[in-house]
Design a protein around this motif. Structure first.
Motif, PDB file in Angstrom:
ATOM      1  N   ARG A   7       0.832  -1.207   0.000  1.00 18.87           N
ATOM      2  CA  ARG A   7       0.000   0.000   0.000  1.00 18.87           C
ATOM      3  C   ARG A   7       0.866   1.256   0.000  1.00 18.87           C
ATOM      4  NH1 ARG A   7      -3.224  -1.159   4.514  1.00 18.87           N
ATOM      5  NH2 ARG A   7      -3.967  -3.048   3.591  1.00 18.87           N
ATOM      6  N   LYS A   8       1.912   1.249   0.800  1.00 18.32           N
ATOM      7  CA  LYS A   8       2.813   2.395   0.836  1.00 18.32           C
ATOM      8  C   LYS A   8       3.467   2.608  -0.517  1.00 18.32           C
ATOM      9  CE  LYS A   8       3.895   2.353   5.728  1.00 18.32           C
ATOM     10  NZ  LYS A   8       4.917   2.235   6.755  1.00 18.32           N
ATOM     11  N   ARG A   9       3.870   1.522  -1.144  1.00 18.57           N
ATOM     12  CA  ARG A   9       4.486   1.627  -2.461  1.00 18.57           C
ATOM     13  C   ARG A   9       3.504   2.218  -3.459  1.00 18.57           C
ATOM     14  NH1 ARG A   9       5.190  -0.266  -7.329  1.00 18.57           N
ATOM     15  NH2 ARG A   9       7.255  -0.626  -8.207  1.00 18.57           N
ATOM     16  N   SER A  10       2.269   1.744  -3.431  1.00 18.83           N
ATOM     17  CA  SER A  10       1.237   2.252  -4.344  1.00 18.83           C
ATOM     18  C   SER A  10       0.993   3.744  -4.120  1.00 18.83           C
ATOM     19  CB  SER A  10      -0.075   1.495  -4.152  1.00 18.83           C
ATOM     20  OG  SER A  10       0.103   0.143  -4.469  1.00 18.83           O
ATOM     21  N   ILE A  15       1.722   9.442  -5.745  1.00 19.97           N
ATOM     22  CA  ILE A  15       2.255  10.765  -5.418  1.00 19.97           C
ATOM     23  C   ILE A  15       3.280  11.201  -6.466  1.00 19.97           C
ATOM     24  CG2 ILE A  15       3.667  12.058  -3.769  1.00 19.97           C
ATOM     25  CD1 ILE A  15       2.291  10.352  -1.552  1.00 19.97           C
ATOM     26  N   GLU A  16       4.138  10.282  -6.850  1.00 26.72           N
ATOM     27  CA  GLU A  16       5.146  10.623  -7.864  1.00 26.72           C
ATOM     28  C   GLU A  16       4.484  11.001  -9.182  1.00 26.72           C
ATOM     29  OE1 GLU A  16       9.158   8.839  -9.953  1.00 26.72           O
ATOM     30  OE2 GLU A  16       7.899   7.500  -8.773  1.00 26.72           O
ATOM     31  N   ASN A  17       3.529  10.207  -9.629  1.00 26.41           N
ATOM     32  CA  ASN A  17       2.850  10.499 -10.896  1.00 26.41           C
ATOM     33  C   ASN A  17       2.080  11.810 -10.845  1.00 26.41           C
ATOM     34  OD1 ASN A  17       3.857   8.177 -12.080  1.00 26.41           O
ATOM     35  ND2 ASN A  17       2.063   6.954 -11.533  1.00 26.41           N
ATOM     36  N   MET A  18       1.396  12.049  -9.749  1.00 24.51           N
ATOM     37  CA  MET A  18       0.648  13.304  -9.608  1.00 24.51           C
ATOM     38  C   MET A  18       1.597  14.493  -9.546  1.00 24.51           C
ATOM     39  SD  MET A  18      -2.499  12.457  -9.766  1.00 24.51           S
ATOM     40  CE  MET A  18      -3.444  13.792  -9.118  1.00 24.51           C
ATOM     41  N   SER A  57      11.994   8.448  -4.926  1.00 24.28           N
ATOM     42  CA  SER A  57      11.661   9.029  -6.225  1.00 24.28           C
ATOM     43  C   SER A  57      10.430   9.927  -6.108  1.00 24.28           C
ATOM     44  CB  SER A  57      11.412   7.910  -7.236  1.00 24.28           C
ATOM     45  OG  SER A  57      11.075   8.445  -8.477  1.00 24.28           O
ATOM     46  N   ALA A  58       9.425   9.472  -5.359  1.00 23.36           N
ATOM     47  CA  ALA A  58       8.216  10.282  -5.145  1.00 23.36           C
ATOM     48  C   ALA A  58       8.554  11.551  -4.372  1.00 23.36           C
ATOM     49  CB  ALA A  58       7.168   9.467  -4.384  1.00 23.36           C
ATOM     50  N   LEU A  59       9.409  11.424  -3.384  1.00 23.32           N
ATOM     51  CA  LEU A  59       9.812  12.578  -2.584  1.00 23.32           C
ATOM     52  C   LEU A  59      10.546  13.599  -3.445  1.00 23.32           C
ATOM     53  CD1 LEU A  59       9.936  13.868   0.212  1.00 23.32           C
ATOM     54  CD2 LEU A  59      11.985  12.522   0.669  1.00 23.32           C
ATOM     55  N   GLN A  60      11.413  13.122  -4.308  1.00 26.05           N
ATOM     56  CA  GLN A  60      12.142  14.035  -5.197  1.00 26.05           C
ATOM     57  C   GLN A  60      11.196  14.706  -6.193  1.00 26.05           C
ATOM     58  OE1 GLN A  60      15.069  11.267  -6.576  1.00 26.05           O
ATOM     59  NE2 GLN A  60      16.537  11.813  -4.977  1.00 26.05           N
TER      60      GLN A  60
END
Length: 125
Positions: A7-10, A15-18, A57-60
């Protein structure tokens, strides 16, 4: 435990895509204080390397979408914004308390004057 990790990965992928779709830092700014610290926790605490990588990656991506050069810059900015907001709220509360105290003092003086006038009127009879 693995379901929670998946779930966290999803969430990180979403978040990264958005974040990549955002065209203005103002559009994502309301979510920065919520998402950046949580993503940072995932990056630092999750045991699965794949999930940590996706979270990083999402954080960046989110950091770039917020208009910051790096994660630490984003955290500083978020913490400063929250401190400013807390300070403004504290000032608002102090001003409201001062206004209330002033109103109570005026009411007390008004009641005191009315008592004095009533007492004078009673003594005059």
């Amino acid at each position: 435990k693995e379901k929670n990790a998946v779930r966290k990965r999803s969430c990180c992928v979403v978040i990264e895509n958005m974040s990549r779709l955002v065209d203005s830092p103002n559009a994502v700014a309301p979510f920065g204080p919520l998402l950046v610290p949580e993503l940072k926790k995932v990056v630092e605490n999750v045991q699965f390397e794949d999930i940590r990588d996706v979270a990083l990656s999402a954080l960046q991506s989110l950091t770039r979408a917020l208009g910051h050069s790096d994660v630490e810059d984003a955290m500083k900015s978020i913490m400063q914004a929250e401190a400013d907001q807390a300070e403004a709220e504290q000032k608002r509360i102090e001003d409201a308390l001062e206004d209330e105290r002033r109103a109570e003092e005026e009411q007390r003086k008004k009641e005191e004057e009315e008592r004095r006038q009533f007492k004078e009127a009673m003594e005059a009879q």
